[in-house]
Design a protein around this motif. Structure first.
Motif, PDB file in Angstrom:
ATOM      1  N   GLU A  41       0.853  -1.189   0.000  1.00  0.00           N
ATOM      2  CA  GLU A  41       0.000   0.000   0.000  1.00  0.00           C
ATOM      3  C   GLU A  41       0.888   1.239   0.000  1.00  0.00           C
ATOM      4  OE1 GLU A  41      -3.392   0.257  -0.125  1.00  0.00           O
ATOM      5  OE2 GLU A  41      -3.307  -1.892  -0.524  1.00  0.00           O
ATOM      6  N   PRO A  42       0.477   2.305  -0.689  1.00  0.00           N
ATOM      7  CA  PRO A  42       1.292   3.526  -0.736  1.00  0.00           C
ATOM      8  C   PRO A  42       1.657   4.062   0.651  1.00  0.00           C
ATOM      9  CG  PRO A  42      -0.500   3.678  -2.291  1.00  0.00           C
ATOM     10  CD  PRO A  42      -0.719   2.418  -1.504  1.00  0.00           C
ATOM     11  N   LEU A  67       8.279   1.678 -10.469  1.00  0.00           N
ATOM     12  CA  LEU A  67       9.087   0.768  -9.649  1.00  0.00           C
ATOM     13  C   LEU A  67       8.441   0.524  -8.288  1.00  0.00           C
ATOM     14  CD1 LEU A  67      12.731   2.072 -10.229  1.00  0.00           C
ATOM     15  CD2 LEU A  67      11.847  -0.180 -10.819  1.00  0.00           C
ATOM     16  N   LEU A  68       7.816   1.559  -7.754  1.00  0.00           N
ATOM     17  CA  LEU A  68       7.193   1.464  -6.442  1.00  0.00           C
ATOM     18  C   LEU A  68       5.820   0.813  -6.487  1.00  0.00           C
ATOM     19  CD1 LEU A  68       8.226   4.991  -5.185  1.00  0.00           C
ATOM     20  CD2 LEU A  68       9.039   2.811  -4.273  1.00  0.00           C
ATOM     21  N   GLY A  69       5.292   0.576  -7.679  1.00  0.00           N
ATOM     22  CA  GLY A  69       3.980  -0.052  -7.804  1.00  0.00           C
ATOM     23  C   GLY A  69       2.836   0.904  -7.520  1.00  0.00           C
ATOM     24  N   LEU A  70       3.076   2.206  -7.702  1.00  0.00           N
ATOM     25  CA  LEU A  70       2.030   3.196  -7.464  1.00  0.00           C
ATOM     26  C   LEU A  70       1.140   3.320  -8.692  1.00  0.00           C
ATOM     27  CD1 LEU A  70       4.182   5.924  -5.677  1.00  0.00           C
ATOM     28  CD2 LEU A  70       2.655   4.247  -4.630  1.00  0.00           C
ATOM     29  N   ARG A  71      -0.017   3.993  -8.517  1.00  0.00           N
ATOM     30  CA  ARG A  71      -0.965   4.133  -9.614  1.00  0.00           C
ATOM     31  C   ARG A  71      -0.625   5.275 -10.555  1.00  0.00           C
ATOM     32  NH1 ARG A  71      -5.038   2.831  -5.391  1.00  0.00           N
ATOM     33  NH2 ARG A  71      -4.706   4.980  -4.809  1.00  0.00           N
ATOM     34  N   SER A  72       0.089   6.285 -10.040  1.00  0.00           N
ATOM     35  CA  SER A  72       0.372   7.442 -10.888  1.00  0.00           C
ATOM     36  C   SER A  72       1.555   8.237 -10.346  1.00  0.00           C
ATOM     37  CB  SER A  72      -0.844   8.365 -10.968  1.00  0.00           C
ATOM     38  OG  SER A  72      -1.058   8.986  -9.713  1.00  0.00           O
ATOM     39  N   ARG A  73       2.040   9.150 -11.183  1.00  0.00           N
ATOM     40  CA  ARG A  73       3.115  10.041 -10.769  1.00  0.00           C
ATOM     41  C   ARG A  73       2.620  11.005  -9.695  1.00  0.00           C
ATOM     42  NH1 ARG A  73       4.710  12.698 -15.588  1.00  0.00           N
ATOM     43  NH2 ARG A  73       3.383  14.405 -14.997  1.00  0.00           N
ATOM     44  N   ASP A  74       1.335  11.363  -9.765  1.00  0.00           N
ATOM     45  CA  ASP A  74       0.760  12.250  -8.743  1.00  0.00           C
ATOM     46  C   ASP A  74       0.788  11.605  -7.364  1.00  0.00           C
ATOM     47  OD1 ASP A  74       0.253  14.327 -10.521  1.00  0.00           O
ATOM     48  OD2 ASP A  74      -1.712  13.501 -11.068  1.00  0.00           O
ATOM     49  N   GLN A  75       0.546  10.323  -7.307  1.00  0.00           N
ATOM     50  CA  GLN A  75       0.604   9.608  -6.036  1.00  0.00           C
ATOM     51  C   GLN A  75       2.027   9.680  -5.464  1.00  0.00           C
ATOM     52  OE1 GLN A  75      -0.467   5.436  -6.242  1.00  0.00           O
ATOM     53  NE2 GLN A  75      -1.692   5.647  -4.382  1.00  0.00           N
ATOM     54  N   LEU A  76       3.027   9.532  -6.327  1.00  0.00           N
ATOM     55  CA  LEU A  76       4.415   9.661  -5.892  1.00  0.00           C
ATOM     56  C   LEU A  76       4.688  11.076  -5.390  1.00  0.00           C
ATOM     57  CD1 LEU A  76       7.329   8.666  -5.575  1.00  0.00           C
ATOM     58  CD2 LEU A  76       7.680   9.226  -7.995  1.00  0.00           C
ATOM     59  N   LYS A  77       4.198  12.084  -6.117  1.00  0.00           N
ATOM     60  CA  LYS A  77       4.402  13.470  -5.704  1.00  0.00           C
ATOM     61  C   LYS A  77       3.817  13.728  -4.320  1.00  0.00           C
ATOM     62  CE  LYS A  77       3.415  16.861  -8.380  1.00  0.00           C
ATOM     63  NZ  LYS A  77       2.827  17.742  -9.409  1.00  0.00           N
ATOM     64  N   ARG A  78       2.621  13.205  -4.059  1.00  0.00           N
ATOM     65  CA  ARG A  78       1.992  13.396  -2.742  1.00  0.00           C
ATOM     66  C   ARG A  78       2.814  12.729  -1.638  1.00  0.00           C
ATOM     67  NH1 ARG A  78      -2.598  12.586  -5.899  1.00  0.00           N
ATOM     68  NH2 ARG A  78      -2.785  10.400  -5.276  1.00  0.00           N
TER      69      ARG A  78
END
Length: 86
Positions: A41-42, A67-78
């Protein structure tokens, strides 16, 4: 890719026998943080895992979030904002 090739060549140079040995400068750095399993989970991601993914992707967020298995680049930004990652 060049770094990986250079690492492989240094490993071959310091290895004895049929077993490949890591060069001393690599062993001195210690183990890199493990990237998470795809089912993670994120909110379970650690700062170290995110930084490792960014380093592994050369700072390219488009690659890091995958690589992290996230849904989007926005999720990474948050997550980066939440964990205060520059």
């Amino acid at each position: 890719m060049r770094e990986l090739k250079a690492l492989l060549l240094r490993s071959i140079a310091v290895s004895v026998g049929s077993r490949l040995t890591a060069p001393p400068e690599l062993e001195a750095r210690g183990a890199a943080p493990r990237l998470p399993e795809p089912s993670t989970e994120p909110g379970d991601l650690t700062r170290e895992q995110i930084v490792a993914a960014l380093e592994q992707s050369g700072g390219v967020r488009e690659k890091a979030w995958r690589l992290l298995g996230l849904r989007s680049r926005d999720q990474l930004k948050r997550l980066m904002k939440k964990l205060d990652i520059g």
